[in-house]
Design a protein around this motif. Structure first.
Motif, PDB file in Angstrom:
ATOM      1  N   ILE A   3      -0.703  37.361 -16.916  1.00  9.38           N
ATOM      2  CA  ILE A   3      -0.614  37.929 -18.263  1.00  9.38           C
ATOM      3  C   ILE A   3       0.620  37.388 -18.978  1.00  9.38           C
ATOM      4  N   PHE A   4       1.760  37.352 -18.278  1.00  6.99           N
ATOM      5  CA  PHE A   4       2.983  36.837 -18.895  1.00  6.99           C
ATOM      6  C   PHE A   4       2.816  35.381 -19.294  1.00  6.99           C
ATOM      7  N   GLN A   5       2.147  34.590 -18.448  1.00  5.72           N
ATOM      8  CA  GLN A   5       1.933  33.182 -18.756  1.00  5.72           C
ATOM      9  C   GLN A   5       1.128  33.014 -20.034  1.00  5.72           C
ATOM     10  N   GLU A   6       0.103  33.853 -20.235  1.00  3.91           N
ATOM     11  CA  GLU A   6      -0.708  33.762 -21.445  1.00  3.91           C
ATOM     12  C   GLU A   6       0.090  34.166 -22.681  1.00  3.91           C
ATOM     13  N   VAL A   7       0.909  35.213 -22.555  1.00  3.91           N
ATOM     14  CA  VAL A   7       1.755  35.620 -23.685  1.00  3.91           C
ATOM     15  C   VAL A   7       2.732  34.505 -24.028  1.00  3.91           C
ATOM     16  N   ALA A   8       3.315  33.872 -23.004  1.00  5.53           N
ATOM     17  CA  ALA A   8       4.257  32.775 -23.234  1.00  5.53           C
ATOM     18  C   ALA A   8       3.555  31.574 -23.850  1.00  5.53           C
ATOM     19  N   ARG A   9       2.289  31.335 -23.460  1.00  7.29           N
ATOM     20  CA  ARG A   9       1.551  30.199 -24.000  1.00  7.29           C
ATOM     21  C   ARG A   9       1.280  30.385 -25.491  1.00  7.29           C
ATOM     22  N   HIS A  10       0.855  31.599 -25.873  1.00  2.92           N
ATOM     23  CA  HIS A  10       0.473  31.859 -27.267  1.00  2.92           C
ATOM     24  C   HIS A  10       1.617  32.414 -28.111  1.00  2.92           C
ATOM     25  N   LEU A  11       2.652  32.941 -27.426  1.00 10.28           N
ATOM     26  CA  LEU A  11       3.726  33.665 -28.126  1.00 10.28           C
ATOM     27  C   LEU A  11       3.123  34.706 -29.059  1.00 10.28           C
ATOM     28  N   SER A  12       2.150  35.415 -28.499  1.00  7.86           N
ATOM     29  CA  SER A  12       1.455  36.468 -29.246  1.00  7.86           C
ATOM     30  C   SER A  12       0.773  37.390 -28.244  1.00  7.86           C
ATOM     31  N   TYR A  13       1.069  38.690 -28.337  1.00 13.56           N
ATOM     32  CA  TYR A  13       0.395  39.657 -27.462  1.00 13.56           C
ATOM     33  C   TYR A  13      -1.087  39.746 -27.817  1.00 13.56           C
ATOM     34  N   THR A  14      -1.386  39.670 -29.091  1.00 12.68           N
ATOM     35  CA  THR A  14      -2.780  39.810 -29.534  1.00 12.68           C
ATOM     36  C   THR A  14      -3.630  38.649 -29.052  1.00 12.68           C
ATOM     37  N   ARG A  15      -3.158  37.420 -29.248  1.00 14.10           N
ATOM     38  CA  ARG A  15      -3.942  36.254 -28.817  1.00 14.10           C
ATOM     39  C   ARG A  15      -4.045  36.184 -27.300  1.00 14.10           C
ATOM     40  N   GLN A  24      -4.561  44.803 -26.375  1.00 11.16           N
ATOM     41  CA  GLN A  24      -3.185  44.404 -26.670  1.00 11.16           C
ATOM     42  C   GLN A  24      -2.161  45.352 -26.031  1.00 11.16           C
ATOM     43  N   PRO A  25      -2.377  46.682 -26.058  1.00 16.27           N
ATOM     44  CA  PRO A  25      -1.414  47.582 -25.399  1.00 16.27           C
ATOM     45  C   PRO A  25      -1.303  47.331 -23.896  1.00 16.27           C
ATOM     46  N   ALA A  26      -2.425  46.973 -23.250  1.00 20.21           N
ATOM     47  CA  ALA A  26      -2.389  46.708 -21.809  1.00 20.21           C
ATOM     48  C   ALA A  26      -1.544  45.482 -21.513  1.00 20.21           C
ATOM     49  N   VAL A  27      -1.677  44.448 -22.338  1.00 24.33           N
ATOM     50  CA  VAL A  27      -0.888  43.237 -22.156  1.00 24.33           C
ATOM     51  C   VAL A  27       0.589  43.530 -22.372  1.00 24.33           C
ATOM     52  N   PHE A  28       0.895  44.248 -23.429  1.00 24.89           N
ATOM     53  CA  PHE A  28       2.278  44.596 -23.747  1.00 24.89           C
ATOM     54  C   PHE A  28       2.904  45.384 -22.597  1.00 24.89           C
ATOM     55  N   THR A  29       2.144  46.346 -22.051  1.00 27.23           N
ATOM     56  CA  THR A  29       2.656  47.182 -20.964  1.00 27.23           C
ATOM     57  C   THR A  29       2.941  46.360 -19.721  1.00 27.23           C
ATOM     58  N   GLN A  30       2.054  45.420 -19.394  1.00 25.51           N
ATOM     59  CA  GLN A  30       2.257  44.597 -18.205  1.00 25.51           C
ATOM     60  C   GLN A  30       3.514  43.738 -18.326  1.00 25.51           C
ATOM     61  N   VAL A  31       3.747  43.180 -19.511  1.00 21.14           N
ATOM     62  CA  VAL A  31       4.946  42.362 -19.709  1.00 21.14           C
ATOM     63  C   VAL A  31       6.200  43.229 -19.588  1.00 21.14           C
ATOM     64  N   ARG A  32       6.145  44.433 -20.155  1.00 25.77           N
ATOM     65  CA  ARG A  32       7.291  45.342 -20.039  1.00 25.77           C
ATOM     66  C   ARG A  32       7.565  45.701 -18.582  1.00 25.77           C
ATOM     67  N   GLN A  33       6.518  45.927 -17.803  1.00 31.02           N
ATOM     68  CA  GLN A  33       6.697  46.247 -16.388  1.00 31.02           C
ATOM     69  C   GLN A  33       7.309  45.066 -15.641  1.00 31.02           C
ATOM     70  N   LEU A  34       6.903  43.854 -16.001  1.00 33.64           N
ATOM     71  CA  LEU A  34       7.488  42.673 -15.378  1.00 33.64           C
ATOM     72  C   LEU A  34       8.966  42.561 -15.736  1.00 33.64           C
ATOM     73  N   ALA A  41      15.321  40.939 -20.117  1.00 38.77           N
ATOM     74  CA  ALA A  41      14.315  40.723 -21.158  1.00 38.77           C
ATOM     75  C   ALA A  41      13.760  39.307 -21.026  1.00 38.77           C
ATOM     76  N   LEU A  42      12.436  39.181 -21.099  1.00 34.49           N
ATOM     77  CA  LEU A  42      11.781  37.882 -20.995  1.00 34.49           C
ATOM     78  C   LEU A  42      11.299  37.367 -22.342  1.00 34.49           C
ATOM     79  N   ILE A  43      11.011  38.301 -23.242  1.00 28.75           N
ATOM     80  CA  ILE A  43      10.511  37.947 -24.569  1.00 28.75           C
ATOM     81  C   ILE A  43      11.299  38.731 -25.604  1.00 28.75           C
ATOM     82  N   GLU A  44      11.687  38.068 -26.679  1.00 33.08           N
ATOM     83  CA  GLU A  44      12.378  38.752 -27.769  1.00 33.08           C
ATOM     84  C   GLU A  44      11.653  38.492 -29.075  1.00 33.08           C
ATOM     85  N   ARG A  45      11.738  39.441 -29.955  1.00 30.32           N
ATOM     86  CA  ARG A  45      11.085  39.323 -31.264  1.00 30.32           C
ATOM     87  C   ARG A  45      12.152  39.101 -32.327  1.00 30.32           C
ATOM     88  N   LEU A  46      11.984  38.034 -33.095  1.00 29.44           N
ATOM     89  CA  LEU A  46      12.859  37.745 -34.223  1.00 29.44           C
ATOM     90  C   LEU A  46      11.987  37.725 -35.469  1.00 29.44           C
TER      91      LEU A  46
END
Length: 303
Positions: A3-15, A24-34, A41-46
């Motif tokens: 899941i983290f790899q896909e978020v990093a690939r797209h830089l988008s939780y939705t995609r 999208q909430p399930a993906v967000f939760t998994q990244v937060r747990q990681l 922090a692995l991902i930051e929002r600017l």
């Protein structure tokens, strides 16, 4: 990690959620747990954009290695059990799409249990994927430069100059000087075909008049047929139009430009069962190059 790899690939939780068929909430939760497990922090929002942190880059590299090893383990175990299965990821330059699908058809008939993923792009896009080790094999007109790569030539790829059949130069010997006033329709900058054509023009001391740049061979062929200019194309990409008389190949001195197709992969990469099987399709069984990472006790094939 997937899941983290896909978020990093797209830089988008939705995609990432769409590609994984998750919410999208399930993906967000998994990244937060990681992030909680890693403690950083692995991902930051600017603003409205996501970026990987330095820790995120480290985890992404490890995730790719880990998931790649797991996938290869599954394929090797399946191969031992006589049930070859797995996944083959191939990146090809757009000109190769006229040849590689036929070879993939042969591959899929011989190995129905292996899923194939094909990515088509221009040379610069493929080299970007190469640098990130996103695919198993890459098909290129010119071996990668400036990257640690193992590459092997497997087929000819002649480049020809094409024109509409009623062009003034059609059907007669053509000298390079005859092209000085001709307009050209060319591939985009970064294309291997464009690089080869420009190198030839430079050798002839000619500055080609580029009327139009197009990013697809199909669009270029249509433009040439419409009389918008001449072009340099892989003969394989224009074979149908040449045979049916919609385009003609000019009898130009020094042409066709002889190039070759190369298959490449990152130096030291341990190729999957699927990748090795596809090399057998390209070179013939028993003739495929042995990856250096697998060449135990015997020399690797000459490039």
């Amino acid at each position: 990690m997937q899941i983290f790899q896909e978020v990093a690939r797209h830089l988008s939780y939705t995609r990432a959620a769409e590609s994984l068929n998750l919410t999208q909430p399930a993906v967000f939760t998994q990244v937060r747990q990681l992030e909680d497990q890693v403690g950083m922090a692995l991902i930051e929002r600017l603003g409205r954009r996501l970026f990987l942190t330095e820790a995120g880059e480290v985890v992404l590299r490890s995730a790719r290695d880990l998931l790649g090893e797991l996938e290869q383990m599954e394929m090797r175990l399946a191969d031992l059990s006589g049930m070859a299965r797995g996944r083959l990821r191939i990146g090809i330059v757009s000109t190769a799409k006229y040849d590689i699908p036929r070879r993939l058809g042969e591959f899929c008939r011989a190995h129905p249990g292996i899923d194939v993923s094909l990515t088509v792009g221009n040379r610069e896009e493929l080299l970007g994927r190469f640098a990130e080790n996103e695919d198993d094999l890459y098909i290129l007109g010119t071996p990668p430069e400036g990257l640690d790569a193992e590459s092997h030539r497997f087929a000819e790829n002649p480049l020809v100059m094409v024109a509409p059949p009623d062009h003034r130069l059609a059907g007669k010997p053509v000298q390079p000087t005859d092209l000085a006033t001709e307009a050209f329709v060319m591939r985009e900058q970064g294309s291997g075909t464009r690089i080869a054509a420009e190198r030839w023009f430079k050798q002839q001391g000619i500055e080609p008049l580029v009327r139009m740049e197009l990013g697809a061979n199909e669009a270029i062929k249509q433009a040439v047929m419409a009389g918008l200019g001449l072009s340099v194309l892989s003969r394989g990409s224009a074979l149908l139009e040449l045979e049916q008389g919609y385009l003609t190949e000019l009898a130009l001195e020094d042409f066709p430009l002889l190039r070759h197709w190369h298959v490449a992969w990152p130096q030291g990469k341990r190729l999957s069962v699927g990748a090795l099987a596809f090399l057998d399709i390209l070179f013939g069984k028993g003739c495929a190059p042995v990856p250096k990472a697998l060449a135990t006790g015997k020399a690797a094939s000459t490039r």
